[in-house]
Design a protein around this motif. Structure first.
Motif, PDB file in Angstrom:
ATOM      1  N   LEU A 222       0.827  -1.211   0.000  1.00 31.00           N
ATOM      2  CA  LEU A 222       0.000   0.000   0.000  1.00 31.00           C
ATOM      3  C   LEU A 222       0.860   1.259   0.000  1.00 31.00           C
ATOM      4  CD1 LEU A 222      -2.718  -1.050   2.605  1.00 31.00           C
ATOM      5  CD2 LEU A 222      -2.967  -0.955   0.131  1.00 31.00           C
ATOM      6  N   ASP A 223       2.101   1.120  -0.382  1.00 37.71           N
ATOM      7  CA  ASP A 223       3.052   2.238  -0.479  1.00 37.71           C
ATOM      8  C   ASP A 223       3.474   2.780   0.880  1.00 37.71           C
ATOM      9  OD1 ASP A 223       3.022   2.056  -3.234  1.00 37.71           O
ATOM     10  OD2 ASP A 223       1.444   3.550  -3.473  1.00 37.71           O
ATOM     11  N   ILE A 224       3.320   1.978   1.916  1.00 37.92           N
ATOM     12  CA  ILE A 224       3.897   2.346   3.206  1.00 37.92           C
ATOM     13  C   ILE A 224       5.360   1.912   3.184  1.00 37.92           C
ATOM     14  CG2 ILE A 224       3.844   1.958   5.698  1.00 37.92           C
ATOM     15  CD1 ILE A 224       0.878   1.452   5.490  1.00 37.92           C
ATOM     16  N   LYS A 225       6.243   2.846   3.387  1.00 44.85           N
ATOM     17  CA  LYS A 225       7.666   2.544   3.290  1.00 44.85           C
ATOM     18  C   LYS A 225       8.074   1.542   4.362  1.00 44.85           C
ATOM     19  CE  LYS A 225       8.791   7.080   1.399  1.00 44.85           C
ATOM     20  NZ  LYS A 225       9.583   8.318   1.577  1.00 44.85           N
ATOM     21  N   PRO A 226       9.000   0.630   4.040  1.00 48.97           N
ATOM     22  CA  PRO A 226       9.460  -0.349   5.034  1.00 48.97           C
ATOM     23  C   PRO A 226       9.941   0.300   6.326  1.00 48.97           C
ATOM     24  CG  PRO A 226      10.265  -0.940   2.855  1.00 48.97           C
ATOM     25  CD  PRO A 226       9.614   0.411   2.717  1.00 48.97           C
ATOM     26  N   SER A 227      10.556   1.476   6.212  1.00 45.97           N
ATOM     27  CA  SER A 227      11.032   2.157   7.415  1.00 45.97           C
ATOM     28  C   SER A 227       9.889   2.714   8.260  1.00 45.97           C
ATOM     29  CB  SER A 227      11.982   3.291   7.027  1.00 45.97           C
ATOM     30  OG  SER A 227      11.327   4.228   6.167  1.00 45.97           O
ATOM     31  N   ASP A 228       8.703   2.871   7.640  1.00 46.06           N
ATOM     32  CA  ASP A 228       7.549   3.392   8.374  1.00 46.06           C
ATOM     33  C   ASP A 228       6.673   2.292   8.956  1.00 46.06           C
ATOM     34  OD1 ASP A 228       8.217   6.028   7.914  1.00 46.06           O
ATOM     35  OD2 ASP A 228       7.099   6.139   6.029  1.00 46.06           O
ATOM     36  N   VAL A 229       6.832   1.062   8.473  1.00 46.65           N
ATOM     37  CA  VAL A 229       6.001  -0.045   8.949  1.00 46.65           C
ATOM     38  C   VAL A 229       6.078  -0.223  10.465  1.00 46.65           C
ATOM     39  CG1 VAL A 229       5.713  -2.552   8.901  1.00 46.65           C
ATOM     40  CG2 VAL A 229       5.938  -1.291   6.770  1.00 46.65           C
ATOM     41  N   PRO A 230       7.271  -0.176  11.076  1.00 46.01           N
ATOM     42  CA  PRO A 230       7.319  -0.325  12.543  1.00 46.01           C
ATOM     43  C   PRO A 230       6.503   0.723  13.282  1.00 46.01           C
ATOM     44  CG  PRO A 230       9.513  -0.533  11.602  1.00 46.01           C
ATOM     45  CD  PRO A 230       8.626  -0.076  10.498  1.00 46.01           C
ATOM     46  N   ARG A 231       6.544   1.977  12.797  1.00 45.00           N
ATOM     47  CA  ARG A 231       5.765   3.032  13.463  1.00 45.00           C
ATOM     48  C   ARG A 231       4.264   2.798  13.275  1.00 45.00           C
ATOM     49  NH1 ARG A 231      10.600   3.683  13.984  1.00 45.00           N
ATOM     50  NH2 ARG A 231      10.054   1.985  15.374  1.00 45.00           N
ATOM     51  N   VAL A 232       3.895   2.287  12.117  1.00 50.30           N
ATOM     52  CA  VAL A 232       2.481   1.962  11.881  1.00 50.30           C
ATOM     53  C   VAL A 232       2.014   0.887  12.854  1.00 50.30           C
ATOM     54  CG1 VAL A 232       0.867   0.950  10.234  1.00 50.30           C
ATOM     55  CG2 VAL A 232       2.504   2.674   9.463  1.00 50.30           C
ATOM     56  N   LEU A 233       2.829  -0.141  13.035  1.00 48.37           N
ATOM     57  CA  LEU A 233       2.469  -1.226  13.950  1.00 48.37           C
ATOM     58  C   LEU A 233       2.433  -0.740  15.391  1.00 48.37           C
ATOM     59  CD1 LEU A 233       4.517  -4.191  12.448  1.00 48.37           C
ATOM     60  CD2 LEU A 233       2.135  -3.578  12.030  1.00 48.37           C
ATOM     61  N   GLU A 234       3.346   0.131  15.766  1.00 49.83           N
ATOM     62  CA  GLU A 234       3.345   0.671  17.130  1.00 49.83           C
ATOM     63  C   GLU A 234       2.085   1.483  17.397  1.00 49.83           C
ATOM     64  OE1 GLU A 234       8.216   1.166  17.501  1.00 49.83           O
ATOM     65  OE2 GLU A 234       6.905   2.919  17.549  1.00 49.83           O
ATOM     66  N   ARG A 235       1.671   2.231  16.392  1.00 50.99           N
ATOM     67  CA  ARG A 235       0.498   3.086  16.577  1.00 50.99           C
ATOM     68  C   ARG A 235      -0.804   2.289  16.514  1.00 50.99           C
ATOM     69  NH1 ARG A 235      -0.735   9.066  14.339  1.00 50.99           N
ATOM     70  NH2 ARG A 235      -2.957   9.105  14.807  1.00 50.99           N
ATOM     71  N   TYR A 236      -0.826   1.267  15.687  1.00 55.59           N
ATOM     72  CA  TYR A 236      -2.079   0.513  15.496  1.00 55.59           C
ATOM     73  C   TYR A 236      -1.764  -0.974  15.390  1.00 55.59           C
ATOM     74  CZ  TYR A 236      -6.822  -0.360  13.808  1.00 55.59           C
ATOM     75  OH  TYR A 236      -8.124  -0.805  13.675  1.00 55.59           O
ATOM     76  N   PRO A 237      -1.382  -1.625  16.499  1.00 55.73           N
ATOM     77  CA  PRO A 237      -1.000  -3.048  16.447  1.00 55.73           C
ATOM     78  C   PRO A 237      -2.136  -3.966  16.036  1.00 55.73           C
ATOM     79  CG  PRO A 237      -1.169  -2.275  18.725  1.00 55.73           C
ATOM     80  CD  PRO A 237      -1.257  -1.066  17.848  1.00 55.73           C
ATOM     81  N   GLU A 238      -3.374  -3.512  16.207  1.00 55.20           N
ATOM     82  CA  GLU A 238      -4.518  -4.354  15.851  1.00 55.20           C
ATOM     83  C   GLU A 238      -4.539  -4.727  14.375  1.00 55.20           C
ATOM     84  OE1 GLU A 238      -4.590  -1.580  17.508  1.00 55.20           O
ATOM     85  OE2 GLU A 238      -5.805  -1.757  19.351  1.00 55.20           O
ATOM     86  N   VAL A 239      -3.815  -3.975  13.550  1.00 53.61           N
ATOM     87  CA  VAL A 239      -3.816  -4.241  12.120  1.00 53.61           C
ATOM     88  C   VAL A 239      -3.273  -5.637  11.820  1.00 53.61           C
ATOM     89  CG1 VAL A 239      -1.502  -3.349  11.620  1.00 53.61           C
ATOM     90  CG2 VAL A 239      -3.268  -3.208   9.879  1.00 53.61           C
ATOM     91  N   LEU A 240      -2.460  -6.189  12.707  1.00 55.64           N
ATOM     92  CA  LEU A 240      -1.893  -7.514  12.482  1.00 55.64           C
ATOM     93  C   LEU A 240      -2.945  -8.612  12.541  1.00 55.64           C
ATOM     94  CD1 LEU A 240       1.414  -7.193  14.536  1.00 55.64           C
ATOM     95  CD2 LEU A 240       1.184  -7.303  12.047  1.00 55.64           C
ATOM     96  N   GLY A 241      -4.123  -8.310  13.016  1.00 60.03           N
ATOM     97  CA  GLY A 241      -5.171  -9.315  13.098  1.00 60.03           C
ATOM     98  C   GLY A 241      -6.211  -9.229  11.999  1.00 60.03           C
ATOM     99  N   PHE A 242      -6.032  -8.288  11.060  1.00 54.77           N
ATOM    100  CA  PHE A 242      -7.026  -8.102  10.011  1.00 54.77           C
ATOM    101  C   PHE A 242      -6.799  -9.043   8.833  1.00 54.77           C
ATOM    102  CE2 PHE A 242      -7.375  -3.431  11.418  1.00 54.77           C
ATOM    103  CZ  PHE A 242      -8.230  -3.807  12.433  1.00 54.77           C
TER     104      PHE A 242
END
Length: 538
Positions: A222-242
């Motif tokens: 979805l064009d989220i940079k690999p370096s930004d993925v950790p911050r995305v997961l930190e902010r919204y960890p629930e995404v790992l269950g979708f």
């Protein structure tokens, strides 16, 4: 005729075979070998009519006895009664069997006893195990203790475990360590693990290969940079269950459909990944349609989402609609609502009523503001609702020290609320130039308080020098409230008979919002949401 035969042999070995002749043979023929055969083959005489053939053997210290097959119908169902010695041997053999084990009932009893001890340990440290029935748990309390201690090292408290007791069903080696190692390798900071697990403890049940890795790959798609993925997961960890083809894909497709630029999706999701968990029909679409009904074009809504994606998290019925009604209650015109929201989208998502009540009370006390004028002030500067008391009082004090009366100050605040939020240092420099170089009356500033919003070096000084050189007498609005191109045209005029009417400099042009944004290069699109409550304008 009776035939005895041997069963199959499982292992090769030394074979002894004894042949028993028919019973009608002479006794002496049998007696010659009786003692020898009895020692080797445990031979016994069997009474009966007919010819009998008995084969007994010993192989590698194991004795195999043949069973009889009697051709006589009368003896077909007869069985040889076992001797007491044979029964004792059978019992001894059974008791020494390698396959002996406790009964299923005994096993269940032992399992229940072990679980009771584990429950007793958990209750002893304050954990309620009621929800653990049916969940596979460690066999012993010691193993459970190690599991609880590991969770404590991660920062989880007893209260956290009670909020999600199923975490006790996760093995440290098989579940917890692999998941945490994977998150660490992605770049998720260890300092965030505690909050991460509090928000989404179910991640410890996940498989790295089957559950987590595909989601990470999808986010990068979805064009989220690999370096930004950790911050995305930190902010919204629930995404790992979708699910990949569920809510995530539909929400993104809808945003692109209403006009959000495809190249902006990565940045939007990076700043506000909660969008991936929003249902289109229940959350996103109703809000978008409501803003359209207020008078904001759909493309403008798309641009607002690109700049402030968090507005999609505002509760429509609980927050947005009540705030719109509150604005109207404070004398904001309905026709001004679109521009207010476009300039300051946060105004429909904050706890608005107490803020407006506080601002009204402050200005009524400081500059005798008429409550009916509050709506006009909000229309010109919606961010006013979030200004703090101390900065506003400092700006009011500055204006009064410049020589403006309370009435003049009130008029300036209503005409240009930005004077309550501008940088005081810049305002002082602009006022000094106004007094010493321009030498105009204070009333000119009362008529055009937006003078303070123009850059002194970039706009005010160059234009003032051209006006002086040209020998033109004009208002501050005529000199400043126009583009550079328009000002150059005015400099070609020989005389100024009628002041050209310009739009209110504080008014908002909705068409500017719908213009595509210029791409800005950056190493990371991730930005922390800044607090705009005390934003300064320059």
């Amino acid at each position: 005729m009776k035939i005895r035969f041997c069963s199959g042999f499982t292992k090769p070995g030394f074979l002894l075979v004894h042949f028993e002749p028919p019973s009608f043979l002479a006794v002496r023929s049998r007696s010659l070998s009786d003692s020898t055969c009895s020692n080797l083959c445990n031979h016994k005489k069997r009474p009966g009519i007919g010819i009998g053939l008995t084969v007994q053997c010993a192989i590698a210290n194991r004795r195999f006895s043949s069973r009889s097959v009697d051709s006589s119908p009368k003896r077909e169902r007869s069985s040889r009664p076992s001797s007491r010695r044979d029964r004792d041997k059978d019992k001894g053999r059974d008791s020494q069997s390698l396959y002996s084990r406790p009964s299923l009932l005994d096993m269940n009893k032992e399992k229940a006893a072990n679980r009771a001890k584990v429950y007793e340990f958990l209750r002893g440290i304050g954990i309620v195990p009621d929800e653990l029935d049916g969940l596979e748990l460690p066999v012993t309390a010691d193993v459970m203790k190690e599991r609880v201690e590991f969770l404590h090292k991660l920062g989880l408290t007893i209260e956290d475990i009670n909020n999600y007791p199923l975490v006790l069903g996760c093995s440290v080696k098989k579940n917890m360590v692999p998941v945490l190692d994977y998150l660490g390798k992605l770049g998720v900071r260890k300092s965030t693990f505690t909050e991460f697990l509090r928000r989404y403890p179910q991640v410890l049940h996940a498989s790295v290969v089957i559950d987590l890795a595909p989601v990470v790959k999808y986010l990068q798609g979805l064009d989220i940079k690999p370096s930004d993925v950790p911050r995305v997961l930190e902010r919204y960890p629930e995404v790992l269950g979708f699910k990949l083809e569920g809510t995530m894909s539909t929400s993104v497709a809808y945003l692109v459909g209403i006009g959000v630029a495809r190249r902006e999706i990565g940045g939007v999701l990076t700043r506000y990944p909660e969008i991936l968990g929003m249902r289109v029909a229940r959350i996103i679409k109703p809000l978008v349609e409501y803003l359209e009904n207020l008078g904001i074009p759909r493309l403008a809504v798309a641009r607002l989402i690109e700049k402030r994606p968090h507005i999609l998290g505002f509760e429509l019925d609980d927050t947005v609609k009540p705030n719109v009604q509150i604005l109207q209650d404070f004398n904001v015109r309905e026709t001004s609502l679109p521009s207010i929201i476009a300039q300051y989208p946060e105004i429909i998502g904050i706890d608005l009523n107490p803020k407006l009540e506080t601002q009204k009370k402050l200005l009524c006390s400081a500059i005798d503001l008429n409550p009916e004028d509050l709506g006009s002030l909000i229309e010109r500067m919606p961010q006013f609702v979030s200004l703090s008391e101390s900065p506003m009082l400092k700006h009011i004090d500055f204006l009064t020290k410049c020589g403006f009366s309370i009435d003049q100050t009130r008029e300036m605040v209503i005409g240009c609320p930005q004077v309550l939020a501008l940088n005081l240092g810049i305002m002082k420099l602009s006022f000094e130039y106004f007094q010493k170089e321009m030498r105009r009356p204070l009333q000119d500033l009362v008529d055009f308080p937006a003078f303070f919003t123009y850059g002194l070096e970039s706009t005010v000084k160059p234009r003032h020098k051209k006006i002086i050189k040209k020998g033109i007498k004009c208002s501050l609005a005529w000199m400043l409230n126009c583009s550079d191109e328009k000002f150059e045209q005015r400099m070609s005029y020989d005389t100024i008979d009628i002041e050209e009417v310009e739009s209110d400099p504080s008014s908002f042009d909705m068409s500017t919002l719908m213009q595509p944004e210029r791409e800005e290069e950056s190493d990371s699109e991730y930005e922390e949401e800044e607090n705009d409550d005390e934003e300064e304008f320059s």
